[in-house]
Enzyme design. Structure first.
Site, PDB file in Angstrom:
ATOM      1  CG  ASP A  80      -2.213   0.578   1.100  1.00 63.61           C
ATOM      2  OD1 ASP A  80      -2.309   1.598   0.388  1.00 63.61           O
ATOM      3  OD2 ASP A  80      -3.187   0.054   1.682  1.00 63.61           O
ATOM      4  CG  ASP A  87      -4.112   6.116   0.819  1.00 64.33           C
ATOM      5  OD1 ASP A  87      -5.058   5.393   1.160  1.00 64.33           O
ATOM      6  OD2 ASP A  87      -3.896   7.245   1.327  1.00 64.33           O
TER       7      ASP A  87
HETATM    8  C1  NOJ Z   1      -7.802   5.717   2.306  1.00 69.76           C
HETATM    9  C2  NOJ Z   1      -7.594   4.670   3.345  1.00 69.76           C
HETATM   10  O1  NOJ Z   1      -8.324   3.505   3.020  1.00 69.76           O
HETATM   11  C3  NOJ Z   1      -8.005   5.267   4.665  1.00 69.76           C
HETATM   12  O2  NOJ Z   1      -7.994   4.276   5.683  1.00 69.76           O
HETATM   13  C4  NOJ Z   1      -7.073   6.430   4.968  1.00 69.76           C
HETATM   14  O3  NOJ Z   1      -7.499   7.059   6.151  1.00 69.76           O
HETATM   15  C5  NOJ Z   1      -7.047   7.476   3.826  1.00 69.76           C
HETATM   16  N1  NOJ Z   1      -6.915   6.840   2.548  1.00 69.76           N
HETATM   17  C6  NOJ Z   1      -5.929   8.493   4.011  1.00 69.76           C
HETATM   18  O4  NOJ Z   1      -4.659   7.973   3.778  1.00 69.76           O
END
Ligand code: NOJ
Length: 542
Positions: free
Chosen positions: A100, A201
């Site tokens: 990730d 992300d």
């Molecule tokens: C998406 C992620 O799935 C979430 O858990 C996170 O808080 C945000 N992106 C920010 O990185």
């Protein structure tokens, strides 16, 4: 599948939330060594890749989505050596590891930010997004996604920095070529270690322009992504998937362009927002508009056919369990879990299974003090203060809270479901004695084995990968049915989405076809569909 096709087109990805998967050292938190211990199970299931939620070094202000060192593993989860061992062990089962990548922001504890905030002429200053100002006079009124202003004041240098999420997650300045270069070097370092892919992300937020109040889909977004892809991913044979809440099919065609210039695919969320009130947020519940669900899937299936690629998912670490959400987690738990699996895995795209989905794990109904997710506690506080009825607030949390997905994986019927010998960081769902991996792996009628068969079918029958898509019974209020065809194979997927026995209107269409998979025995009777009944019919030819 032609030999020049990408390997990830018939692949199935399994998402692991490391904190809740398997603890190996008794501290109550899952870790990389724990995943290694469970690799045989994943090999049996037959998946091709594991997407690991973030494991890099992080103060965990946002559960690892605040990275303080991209080239180290957080001690909670292990070490870089453990990561290398995981890549190696997974390789024995032909499973690749997808990391990730959080590239929109870092932690405020990252070395770059620690330097950046020292002075305006520090070489790292321009790694982040700063604006001059006066204390209390904000550059503009932009809000952060997790609440409050998107600007945070640093008195020492009399400037504000920009953050789309927590103040502990300062946004990186992608306009700075030096930032981009550091990121590419870091990605290549992981690629050299044998990482098989990346999930990116909130990637559609990197090209922000705060002065124009632009966060998502900024004008330079695809230019940045194309450079990123060229400098890194295109040098290997990777699977890449961007998280893109702002994607429509047009944009998804760019992201997943078959020329490989951006990513393999993106996660889009159009179906995920359907059971909430229009214009409100996810806690404001609404019934699922079933016909709309069918329309949305159909549109994505058709639009991306031959000019892009879909990702297929019901679940992830931010979403409630699908069997509780759109199935029936009581008397028809097994049937409805299988129906939802069949419905999704019959479509074109790469399916993602979220840990425990293959067992039919369900939502939980905890008391407020048993939840761990900061989002749940924030909404509880806000809504109680705003005068909402407490039962109503708890109901929304039970239905939509993220901790539904984060309870420990249910391995067996021993204490703590075999997840840890210590005290789990979050309570185990108390149905683990009935719902666990041990009771399912060798049972041919289990949900686990339904997923296993679906994974195999995708590899055996090319029509799952390349067939076109036609929605059948468009206006039927109970049945989700579709046909997939390539030049020499046809499949028809028929799913009763609800709990009543109904007439089967496709008997004629399917009468000369064979059954590849069903969630009930005795499928000879083609006149009715039982509660949540799902069948995959197959024939040679178009
Ligand atoms: C998406 C992620 O799935 C979430 O858990 C996170 O808080 C945000 N992106 C920010 O990185």
């Amino acid at each position: 599948m032609g030999s020049n096709e990408k390997w990830w087109k018939n692949a199935v990805v399994y998402q692991i939330y490391p904190r809740s998967f398997q603890d190996s050292d008794g501290d109550g938190i899952g870790d990389l060594r724990g995943i290694i211990q469970r690799m045989e199970y994943l090999g049996k299931l037959g998946i091709d890749a594991i997407w690991l939620s973030p494991v890099c070094k992080s103060p965990q202000a946002d559960n690892g989505y605040d990275i303080s060192d991209y080239q180290d593993i957080d001690p909670t989860f292990g070490t870089v050596e453990d990561m290398e061992a995981l890549i190696k062990e997974a390789g024995k089962y032909n499973i690749r590891i997808i990391m990730d990548l959080v590239l929109n922001h870092t932690s405020n504890q990252h070395r770059w930010f620690q330097e950046a905030r020292k002075s305006k002429d520090n070489p790292y200053h321009d790694f982040y997004v700063w604006r001059d100002g006066e204390e209390g006079v904000l550059p503009n009124d932009m809000r952060a996604i997790f609440g409050g202003s998107a600007w945070e004041w640093v008195p020492e240098i009399k400037q504000y920095y920009f953050h789309q999420f927590l103040p502990e997650q300062p946004d990186l300045n992608w306009e700075n070529p030096q930032v981009r270069k550091e990121i590419y070097d870091m990605i290549r370092w992981w690629m050299d270690k044998g990482v098989g892919g990346f999930r990116l992300d909130v990637i559609d937020q990197i090209a922000k322009e705060p002065d124009n109040k632009i966060t998502i889909n900024g004008p330079k977004l695809h230019e940045f992504i194309q450079e990123l892809s060229k400098e890194t991913f295109q040098k290997g044979d990777l699977i890449t998937v961007g998280e893109a809440w702002g994607a429509d099919p047009e944009r998804a065609k760019l992201y997943s362009n078959p020329d490989g210039s951006e990513f393999s695919m993106v996660f889009q969320f159009e179906h995920i927002g359907l059971d909430q009130q229009e214009g409100k947020d996810k806690w404001d519940l609404a019934p699922l508009p079933f016909l709309k669900l069918k329309q949305i899937f159909t549109r994505w299936q058709k639009e991306l056919h031959n000019c892009g690629w879909n990702s297929l998912f019901w679940n992830n670490h931010d979403l409630p369990r699908i069997v509780s959400r759109w199935g029936n987690d009581k008397e028809y738990r097994v049937e409805s879990a299988k129906m939802l699996a069949i419905l999704l895995h019959g479509m074109q795209g790469t399916p993602y299974i979220y840990q425990g989905e293959e067992l039919g794990m369900t939502n939980v109904q905890y008391e407020i003090e048993d939840y761990r997710d900061v989002e749940i506690h924030n909404v509880y506080k806000e809504r109680i203060e705003a005068g909402y009825d407490r039962d109503e607030v708890m109901h929304s949390i039970h239905v939509k809270g993220r901790d539904n997905a984060r309870t420990p994986m249910q391995w067996d019927d021993t204490e703590n479901a075999g997840f840890t010998i210590g005290t789990p960081w979050i309570k185990v769902n108390d149905n683990y004695k009935d719902i666990n991996a041990k009771s399912q792996v060798d049972n041919p009628n289990s949900i686990f084995n339904c997923y296993k068969t679906l994974i195999q079918l995708r590899k055996e029958y090319p029509v799952f990968v390349d067939g076109d898509f036609t929605l059948l019974l468009e206006n039927d209020e109970n049945i989700f049915a579709y046909r997939r065809q390539n030049t020499d194979q046809t499949i028809v997927i028929v799913c009763n989405f609800y709990g009543n026995t109904i007439d089967m209107p496709l008997a004629e269409e399917c009468k000369n076809m064979e059954i590849l998979l069903a969630n009930y025995d005795n499928t000879e009777d083609m006149s009715v569909l039982r509660p949540y009944e799902a069948r995959i019919y197959f024939s040679h030819g178009r």
